[in-house]
Design an enzyme around this catalytic site. Structure first.
Site, mmCIF file in Angstrom:
data_model
loop_
_atom_site.group_PDB
_atom_site.id
_atom_site.type_symbol
_atom_site.label_atom_id
_atom_site.label_comp_id
_atom_site.label_asym_id
_atom_site.label_seq_id
_atom_site.Cartn_x
_atom_site.Cartn_y
_atom_site.Cartn_z
ATOM 1 N N THR A 1 4.241 2.636 5.602
ATOM 2 C CA THR A 1 2.836 2.202 5.673
ATOM 3 C C THR A 1 2.105 3.127 6.642
ATOM 4 O OG1 THR A 1 1.319 0.527 6.566
ATOM 5 C CG2 THR A 1 3.569 0.403 7.339
ATOM 6 N N ILE A 2 0.850 3.420 6.322
ATOM 7 C CA ILE A 2 0.098 4.288 7.241
ATOM 8 C C ILE A 2 -0.256 3.551 8.536
ATOM 9 C CG2 ILE A 2 -0.880 5.722 5.411
ATOM 10 C CD1 ILE A 2 -3.592 4.210 5.963
ATOM 11 N N ASP A 3 -0.134 2.206 8.536
ATOM 12 C CA ASP A 3 -0.641 1.422 9.677
ATOM 13 C C ASP A 3 0.234 1.501 10.935
ATOM 14 O OD1 ASP A 3 -2.558 0.625 7.861
ATOM 15 O OD2 ASP A 3 -1.622 -1.305 7.445
ATOM 16 N N ASP B 1 5.248 -4.980 5.996
ATOM 17 C CA ASP B 1 5.778 -6.308 6.343
ATOM 18 C C ASP B 1 5.669 -7.328 5.204
ATOM 19 O OD1 ASP B 1 3.062 -6.344 6.649
ATOM 20 O OD2 ASP B 1 3.060 -7.307 8.612
ATOM 21 N N GLY B 2 4.610 -7.234 4.380
ATOM 22 C CA GLY B 2 4.487 -8.152 3.242
ATOM 23 C C GLY B 2 5.642 -7.953 2.280
ATOM 24 N N SER B 3 5.981 -6.688 2.050
ATOM 25 C CA SER B 3 7.082 -6.369 1.125
ATOM 26 C C SER B 3 8.414 -6.867 1.691
ATOM 27 C CB SER B 3 7.180 -4.858 0.926
ATOM 28 O OG SER B 3 5.915 -4.320 0.649
ATOM 29 N N GLY C 1 -5.957 0.594 9.118
ATOM 30 C CA GLY C 1 -4.967 0.119 10.081
ATOM 31 C C GLY C 1 -4.771 -1.379 10.003
ATOM 32 N N ARG C 2 -5.490 -2.000 9.087
ATOM 33 C CA ARG C 2 -5.475 -3.471 8.937
ATOM 34 C C ARG C 2 -5.736 -4.141 10.286
ATOM 35 N NH1 ARG C 2 -3.818 -6.292 4.443
ATOM 36 N NH2 ARG C 2 -2.671 -4.563 3.578
ATOM 37 N N GLY D 1 0.836 -1.213 0.000
ATOM 38 C CA GLY D 1 0.000 0.000 0.000
ATOM 39 C C GLY D 1 0.862 1.251 0.000
ATOM 40 N N GLN E 1 -7.402 8.104 3.341
ATOM 41 C CA GLN E 1 -6.408 8.128 4.427
ATOM 42 C C GLN E 1 -4.987 7.882 3.922
ATOM 43 O OE1 GLN E 1 -8.214 5.874 8.085
ATOM 44 N NE2 GLN E 1 -9.317 5.266 6.250
ATOM 45 N N ARG F 1 0.809 -4.967 -5.026
ATOM 46 C CA ARG F 1 0.937 -6.150 -4.163
ATOM 47 C C ARG F 1 1.104 -7.302 -5.147
ATOM 48 N NH1 ARG F 1 -0.698 -4.020 0.737
ATOM 49 N NH2 ARG F 1 -2.473 -2.604 0.713
ATOM 50 N N LYS G 1 -24.754 14.517 26.682
ATOM 51 C CA LYS G 1 -24.215 14.574 25.305
ATOM 52 C C LYS G 1 -25.344 14.306 24.311
ATOM 53 C CE LYS G 1 -19.439 13.323 26.180
ATOM 54 N NZ LYS G 1 -18.308 12.465 25.879
ATOM 55 N N ASP H 1 2.515 -0.455 11.964
ATOM 56 C CA ASP H 1 2.413 -1.748 12.646
ATOM 57 C C ASP H 1 3.688 -2.585 12.536
ATOM 58 O OD1 ASP H 1 2.210 -2.120 9.928
ATOM 59 O OD2 ASP H 1 0.556 -3.533 10.011
ATOM 60 N N ARG I 1 13.330 10.004 -3.048
ATOM 61 C CA ARG I 1 14.220 11.146 -3.333
ATOM 62 C C ARG I 1 15.512 11.043 -2.506
ATOM 63 N NH1 ARG I 1 14.558 15.988 -0.352
ATOM 64 N NH2 ARG I 1 15.091 17.886 -1.525
ATOM 65 N N GLY J 1 -11.063 13.694 19.761
ATOM 66 C CA GLY J 1 -12.002 13.742 20.896
ATOM 67 C C GLY J 1 -13.142 12.752 20.780
HETATM 68 O O1 F6P Z 1 -1.564 -1.344 4.781
HETATM 69 C C1 F6P Z 1 -2.141 -0.148 4.397
HETATM 70 C C2 F6P Z 1 -3.628 -0.311 4.176
HETATM 71 O O2 F6P Z 1 -4.160 0.930 3.762
HETATM 72 C C3 F6P Z 1 -4.414 -0.881 5.349
HETATM 73 O O3 F6P Z 1 -4.685 0.084 6.331
HETATM 74 C C4 F6P Z 1 -5.639 -1.440 4.659
HETATM 75 O O4 F6P Z 1 -6.179 -2.502 5.406
HETATM 76 C C5 F6P Z 1 -5.082 -1.931 3.347
HETATM 77 O O5 F6P Z 1 -3.867 -1.247 3.130
HETATM 78 C C6 F6P Z 1 -5.987 -1.728 2.159
HETATM 79 O O6 F6P Z 1 -5.380 -2.325 1.058
HETATM 80 P P1 F6P Z 1 -5.816 -2.095 -0.455
HETATM 81 O O7 F6P Z 1 -5.416 -0.724 -0.866
HETATM 82 O O8 F6P Z 1 -5.080 -3.149 -1.196
HETATM 83 O O9 F6P Z 1 -7.306 -2.251 -0.492
#
Ligand code: F6P
Length: 327
Positions: free
Chosen positions: A129-131, A106-108, A174-175, A14, A259, A75, A217, A133, A24, A189
């Site tokens: 990765t945005i996750d 991690d897959g890469s 966030g997988r 991703g 995101q 991928r 609330k 993780d 760069r 918040g």
């Molecule tokens: O690993 C980054 C991520 O955006 C995860 O947060 C999400 O689960 C996944 O990739 C989505 O993957 P794809 O773009 O292949 O649908």
């Protein structure tokens, strides 16, 4: 340093904001060290199919501020096969590339590690990765930008939630990890934050939402990590709550791939720039099968094997902070 004359760089998995800043950095650090640098397009797909182009310092002009990745990404299933990796090796050799920088998750890194062990090609990983993780680094490239994107989006959802007295369930990426949900949830918040690492259960969620309604609330935001196990998915959680709190109007918002886009934050640009320089320097020192990470503002190396085996834990103190502040 002696043996390395040509470095290949690719982005895989991703995309994440800041990957361009990392590319760069790798390209310019290579040029600075009088090493040739080759961009490999579409991740491992480009390695297998020979989509490889020489890059110079000017090839990476005006990309530090750009989201996505100029090298494209994929991928790639074929790289999981021995036959795919053999083609990749032949392409590397025909271009005279000595080693690889792999920017991804991690897959890469799993693919990188297998390839490096099979063909004795030095590899260094840069976590993108945005996750957030990946074990071996406090921060991955793209995470900070994604957090800011999510907070900005939830701020906007809050405006409409307040206006209509609505309860919003916002699903974030966030997988299998809850870093984005937990940190962006606190930043925005949120009333409740549901993460895979801590299954609060539907009954407790309901109880908490009823209590906050009693306390005055009239609208609320619940952030749900996509990997959360409280219900089957965010829609199921939302309809359970709606059925049990008919006085509330409930809406679901899935933020999705937005995101992953957008200009990288300054934090991600600096992180990516530092990691790229460090990766090239360490390849030239003969390091192999390692990932660049950052801990306590210091760049470090850890075995790729560790990065592919584990996940960073979420900071459980943040769960308490969220509970205290959402009364
Ligand atoms: O690993 C980054 C991520 O955006 C995860 O947060 C999400 O689960 C996944 O990739 C989505 O993957 P794809 O773009 O292949 O649908």
């Amino acid at each position: 340093m002696g043996d390395i004359k040509k470095i290949g760089v690719l982005t895989s998995g991703g995309d994440a904001p800041g990957m361009n800043a990392a590319v760069r950095s790798v390209v310019r650090s290579s040029v600075y060290n009088e090493i040739e640098c080759f961009g490999i397009y579409k991740g491992y797909h480009g390695l297998i199919n020979g989509i490889i182009k020489k890059l110079d310092a000017r090839s990476v002009n005006n990309i530090i501020n750009k989201g996505g990745t100029i090298l494209k990404t994929a991928r790639c299933k074929d790289f999981r096969e021995k036959s795919g990796r053999e083609k990749a090796y032949n392409n590397i050799k025909s271009h005279g590339i000595d080693c690889l920088v792999v920017i991804g998750g991690d897959g890469s890194f799993t693919g990188a590690m297998i390839f490096s062990n099979e063909y004795d090609i030095p590899v260094i990983g840069i976590p993108g990765t945005i996750d957030n993780d990946i074990l071996g680094t406090k921060y991955t490239i793209g995470y900070d930008t994604a957090l800011n994107t999510v907070v900005e989006s939830i701020d906007k959802i809050r405006d409409t939630a307040i206006s209509h007295n609505r309860l919003f369930f916002v699903e974030v990426m966030g997988r299998d990890a809850g870093h984005i949900a937990l940190n962006a949830g606190i930043g925005a918040g949120a009333e409740e934050i549901l993460i895979p690492e801590e299954n609060m259960g539907l009954d407790r969620l309901l109880e908490s939402l009823k209590n906050s309604q009693k306390s005055g609330k009239s609208s609320s935001i619940v952030v749900v990590a996509e990997g959360d196990k409280t219900g089957k998915n965010v829609f199921e959680i939302a309809s359970y709550v709606e059925n049990n709190m008919p006085e509330y109007e409930v809406r679901v918002s899935v933020l999705g791939h937005m995101q992953r886009g957008g200009a990288p934050s300054c934090f991600d640009r600096v992180l990516a720039s530092r990691m790229g320089v460090y990766a090239v320097e360490n390849l030239l020192k003969g390091k192999n099968n390692v990932m660049v990470g950052i801990e306590n503002d210091k760049l470090i190396l850890s075995p790729l094997e560790q990065a592919v085996k584990g996940q960073t834990e979420v900071n459980k103190n943040l769960i308490r902070v969220s509970e205290i502040l959402s009364i």
